[in-house]
Design an enzyme around this catalytic site. Structure first.
Site, PDB file in Angstrom:
ATOM      1  N   TYR A 144       0.850  -1.044  -0.156  1.00 19.71           N
ATOM      2  CA  TYR A 144      -0.070   0.024   0.108  1.00 19.71           C
ATOM      3  C   TYR A 144       0.970   1.259  -0.047  1.00 19.71           C
ATOM      4  O   TYR A 144       1.903   1.298   0.806  1.00 19.71           O
ATOM      5  CB  TYR A 144      -1.049  -0.032   1.145  1.00 19.71           C
ATOM      6  CG  TYR A 144      -1.812   1.244   1.116  1.00 19.71           C
ATOM      7  CD1 TYR A 144      -2.741   1.286   0.425  1.00 19.71           C
ATOM      8  CD2 TYR A 144      -1.650   2.173   2.212  1.00 19.71           C
ATOM      9  CE1 TYR A 144      -3.580   2.411   0.523  1.00 19.71           C
ATOM     10  CE2 TYR A 144      -2.517   3.295   2.429  1.00 19.71           C
ATOM     11  CZ  TYR A 144      -3.719   3.384   1.393  1.00 19.71           C
ATOM     12  OH  TYR A 144      -4.585   4.376   1.659  1.00 19.71           O
ATOM     13  N   ASP A 239       9.219   2.871   0.136  1.00 21.70           N
ATOM     14  CA  ASP A 239       8.133   3.225   0.921  1.00 21.70           C
ATOM     15  C   ASP A 239       8.425   2.985   2.257  1.00 21.70           C
ATOM     16  O   ASP A 239       7.902   1.873   2.838  1.00 21.70           O
ATOM     17  CB  ASP A 239       6.744   2.994   0.361  1.00 21.70           C
ATOM     18  CG  ASP A 239       5.682   3.615   1.229  1.00 21.70           C
ATOM     19  OD1 ASP A 239       5.902   4.108   2.081  1.00 21.70           O
ATOM     20  OD2 ASP A 239       4.548   3.514   0.809  1.00 21.70           O
ATOM     21  N   LYS A 267       3.632   8.843   9.034  1.00 21.55           N
ATOM     22  CA  LYS A 267       3.225   8.020  10.525  1.00 21.55           C
ATOM     23  C   LYS A 267       4.285   8.608  11.424  1.00 21.55           C
ATOM     24  O   LYS A 267       3.998   9.687  11.968  1.00 21.55           O
ATOM     25  CB  LYS A 267       3.149   6.540  10.285  1.00 21.55           C
ATOM     26  CG  LYS A 267       1.984   6.272   9.166  1.00 21.55           C
ATOM     27  CD  LYS A 267       1.814   4.672   9.188  1.00 21.55           C
ATOM     28  CE  LYS A 267       0.659   4.615   8.316  1.00 21.55           C
ATOM     29  NZ  LYS A 267       0.668   4.008   7.168  1.00 21.55           N
TER      30      LYS A 267
END
Ligand code: PLP
Length: 428
Positions: A144, A239, A267
């Site tokens: 994702y 990522d 995050k």
């Protein structure tokens, strides 16, 4: 536990917010039942609107690595807020967090801050395309990279939970430039590169996958990607929105000693405020506006509250030399405990873990890619999820998610969790 007030609040929310939520997985569609509305959180615990306390293993999907309402972060936000909350002009704070991030992460010279992990990945790919003057990208099934168009092709977690791996609204034109590969399968990547000679700008990968459960790279996978990229003029994008500042100070690049060309963050880097970032060596980053031709911008990018929270978080991680070891030990303890009780209760399972990430899969086979992650028994997961909530333990409401261990968790909390799993798994 009673969820009267959560249920009532959800009913109100559904009237004015699609599905009652601002991000789909929160709606509990994969597990059934009513989402729990949070009132507050402190350390390792969530307190819901009905007055229940839950031990939290999601931690805002990663950011709260030091626990909820971590004092230095909260203080930094409060102090900055008094001085104005947004200017759309440069501040010294932006340079401070950029310099600290660059010092912590190997192999990057410059970093640009955005407002989410989605933005970071989207911008990283545009930069890679501009830099290489090529259009196509390779992504892996089950990885994702946020919800921008190019990535909504077998995108893991939320996107998979809802069975819409290819979202309507993503044009065929966009989809054709995203080539899909199998995670942990180098041969597959080689074949795609051969078939698209000189057309691939970038390979984007979660170097430790966390959106189809936790799936570490098999030996040689990341090394192989690095070699293939170098040999073919392709940029390797890590990522690290989930793994950055979590698995090591310098993320997976440091952990496995592999250099990526562009790294994405989110995050943890925002300390719980909306922050993303992407970084690379100067040669690549200088391709961005205003120095270079690749456009990227943001009204609230580098926002002082977000930067203050992020800086306080990175400073805490930078100054605590034992933090990642401590997190890993807690996670290993939890993993061993869960393994012990599930085995004693004859449950079929696989546990994947690395650093402070762990996932429990209800399938006997190794989980190494999207297909094996999808083989898990979702009915057992539903019982597991609701059983845990009833015992006061909160994990993500989807079988495709990783648990995030926070430093605020005590060994008592971990034992409590293991005992709860022992109790509920007797009834599977
Ligand atoms: C969460 C996540 C994103 C998206 O970040 P948002 O802040 O939700 O947009 C991208 N990549 C990975 C690996 C993630 O885990």
């Amino acid at each position: 536990m009673i969820y009267k007030r959560s249920s009532a609040l959800f009913a109100e929310a559904e009237k004015v917010i699609p599905g009652g939520v601002n991000s789909p997985v929160r709606a509990f569609k994969a597990v059934g039942g009513t989402p729990i509305f949070v009132k507050s959180a402190k350390g390792a615990y969530l307190y819901d609107e009905d007055g229940n306390r839950l031990i939290d293993y999601i931690n805002s999907w990663g950011p709260m690595i030091l626990g909820h309402a971590y004092e230095p972060v909260v203080e930094a936000i409060i102090e900055k807020a008094k001085l104005g909350t947004s200017f759309g002009m440069p501040t010294e704070l932006e340079t401070q967090i950029a310099a600290l991030a660059v010092s912590m992460v190997p192999n990057i010279d410059k970093i640009r801050f955005v407002n989410s992990g989605t933005e970071a990945c989207m911008s990283a790919v545009r930069l890679a395309r501009g830099f290489t003057k090529r259009d196509r990208i390779i992504k892996f099934a089950g990885c994702y990279h946020g919800h921008s168009d190019s990535f909504l092709i077998q995108a893991g977690s939320g996107a998979v939970t809802f069975g819409t791996p290819n979202s309507p609204g993503v044009t065929e034109g966009t989809a054709k430039d995203t080539l899909l590969a199998k995670y942990n399968d180098l041969e597959n990547v080689k074949t795609l590169i051969e078939a698209n000679k000189n057309e691939i700008a970038a390979i984007i990968v979660e170097p430790v996958a966390g959106n189809m459960g936790c799936i570490p790279p098999v030996k040689g996978f990341l090394e192989g990607l690095r070699e293939l990229c170098t040999a073919n003029g392709i940029l390797l994008i890590f990522d690290e929105v989930m793994t950055g500042f979590r698995l090591a100070r310098g993320g997976v690049q440091e952990l496995f000693n592999i250099k990526a060309d562009i790294v994405c963050f989110g995050k943890v880097i925002g300390g719980g405020l909306p922050v993303g970032a992407f970084a690379a060596r100067a040669e690549i980053m200088n391709f961005l506006a205003p120095l270079g031709p690749v456009y990227q911008a943001g009204t609230l990018s580098g926002n002082p509250l977000a930067m203050a929270a992020g800086l306080a978080m990175l400073q805490a991680l930078d100054s605590d030399r034992d933090i990642f070891k401590r997190l890993e030990e807690k996670t290993a303890y939890l993993g061993a405990g869960i393994e012990r009780v599930l085995r004693a209760n004859n449950v079929v399972f696989t546990i994947n873990t690395i650093g402070s990430m762990i996932s429990v899969h209800f399938d006997a086979n190794p989980v190494t890619d999207f297909k094996s992650a999808a083989a898990g028994d979702n009915e057992t997961f539903k019982k597991f999820f609701h059983g845990l909530v009833a015992e006061g333990v909160y994990i993500a409401p989807s079988a495709y998610e990783t648990w995030f261990i926070t430093d605020a968790l005590t060994y008592e909390d971990l034992d409590f969790t293991i005992n709860a799993i022992d109790k509920i798994s007797k009834t599977f």
